[in-house]
Write a protein that holds these residues in place. Structure first.
Motif, PDB file in Angstrom:
ATOM      1  N   ASP A 125      -5.148  -8.555   3.083  1.00 52.14           N
ATOM      2  CA  ASP A 125      -4.541  -9.507   4.016  1.00 52.14           C
ATOM      3  C   ASP A 125      -3.476 -10.343   3.299  1.00 52.14           C
ATOM      4  N   LYS A 158       0.455 -10.484   4.251  1.00 52.46           N
ATOM      5  CA  LYS A 158       1.141 -11.759   4.591  1.00 52.46           C
ATOM      6  C   LYS A 158       2.345 -11.975   3.687  1.00 52.46           C
ATOM      7  N   GLU A 165       4.729 -27.392   4.725  1.00 55.36           N
ATOM      8  CA  GLU A 165       4.119 -26.689   5.850  1.00 55.36           C
ATOM      9  C   GLU A 165       2.653 -26.415   5.534  1.00 55.36           C
ATOM     10  N   ALA A 166       1.867 -26.292   6.590  1.00 55.89           N
ATOM     11  CA  ALA A 166       0.445 -26.007   6.408  1.00 55.89           C
ATOM     12  C   ALA A 166       0.277 -24.589   5.870  1.00 55.89           C
ATOM     13  N   GLY A 167      -0.684 -24.404   4.983  1.00 61.01           N
ATOM     14  CA  GLY A 167      -0.952 -23.096   4.420  1.00 61.01           C
ATOM     15  C   GLY A 167      -1.857 -22.278   5.324  1.00 61.01           C
ATOM     16  N   ILE A 168      -2.053 -21.034   4.951  1.00 61.63           N
ATOM     17  CA  ILE A 168      -2.963 -20.172   5.713  1.00 61.63           C
ATOM     18  C   ILE A 168      -4.006 -19.619   4.755  1.00 61.63           C
ATOM     19  N   LYS A 169      -5.170 -19.318   5.296  1.00 62.50           N
ATOM     20  CA  LYS A 169      -6.235 -18.723   4.502  1.00 62.50           C
ATOM     21  C   LYS A 169      -6.361 -17.263   4.884  1.00 62.50           C
ATOM     22  N   VAL A 170      -6.589 -16.430   3.878  1.00 57.64           N
ATOM     23  CA  VAL A 170      -6.783 -15.003   4.107  1.00 57.64           C
ATOM     24  C   VAL A 170      -8.151 -14.616   3.573  1.00 57.64           C
ATOM     25  N   GLU A 171      -8.714 -13.594   4.156  1.00 54.87           N
ATOM     26  CA  GLU A 171     -10.064 -13.172   3.798  1.00 54.87           C
ATOM     27  C   GLU A 171     -10.078 -12.191   2.620  1.00 54.87           C
ATOM     28  N   GLU A 223       5.056  -9.744   4.836  1.00 53.08           N
ATOM     29  CA  GLU A 223       5.560 -10.261   6.114  1.00 53.08           C
ATOM     30  C   GLU A 223       6.526 -11.426   5.881  1.00 53.08           C
ATOM     31  N   GLN A 224       6.236 -12.262   4.878  1.00 58.74           N
ATOM     32  CA  GLN A 224       7.091 -13.411   4.564  1.00 58.74           C
ATOM     33  C   GLN A 224       8.300 -13.008   3.728  1.00 58.74           C
TER      34      GLN A 224
END
Length: 84
Positions: A73, A77, A63-69, A80-81
């Motif tokens: 954050d 995340k 799956e595509a990853g996500i970027k956090v600032e 949340e997961q």
């Protein structure tokens, strides 16, 4: 490896590990030399495959990853997961 009885004297030449380079006349002679081609059967070698491939599967698609600032954050995340 050499096994000897003591006492003994062991000597080595200064040029012990220097490669011997082929001379130009010997290189030219080698170019003219005929090379015999032999098959594995001529040498009595069995080249039948000994490994059987049962199946080949592609790895699962990631799956595509996500970027956090920020770190906050990232922690949010992860919670949340369900990793924290």
């Amino acid at each position: 490896m050499v096994d000897v009885k003591m006492p003994c004297v062991v000597t080595a030449d200064l040029r012990l590990n220097e490669p011997r380079y082929a001379t130009l006349p010997n290189i030219m002679k080698a170019k003219k030399k005929k090379i015999d081609k032999k098959s594995p059967g001529d040498l009595g070698v069995d080249v039948a495959p000994r490994v059987e491939t049962i199946s080949v599967l592609d790895p699962p698609v990631r799956e595509a990853g996500i970027k956090v600032e920020t770190v906050d954050d990232l922690v949010a995340k992860l919670k949340e997961q369900g990793f924290c």
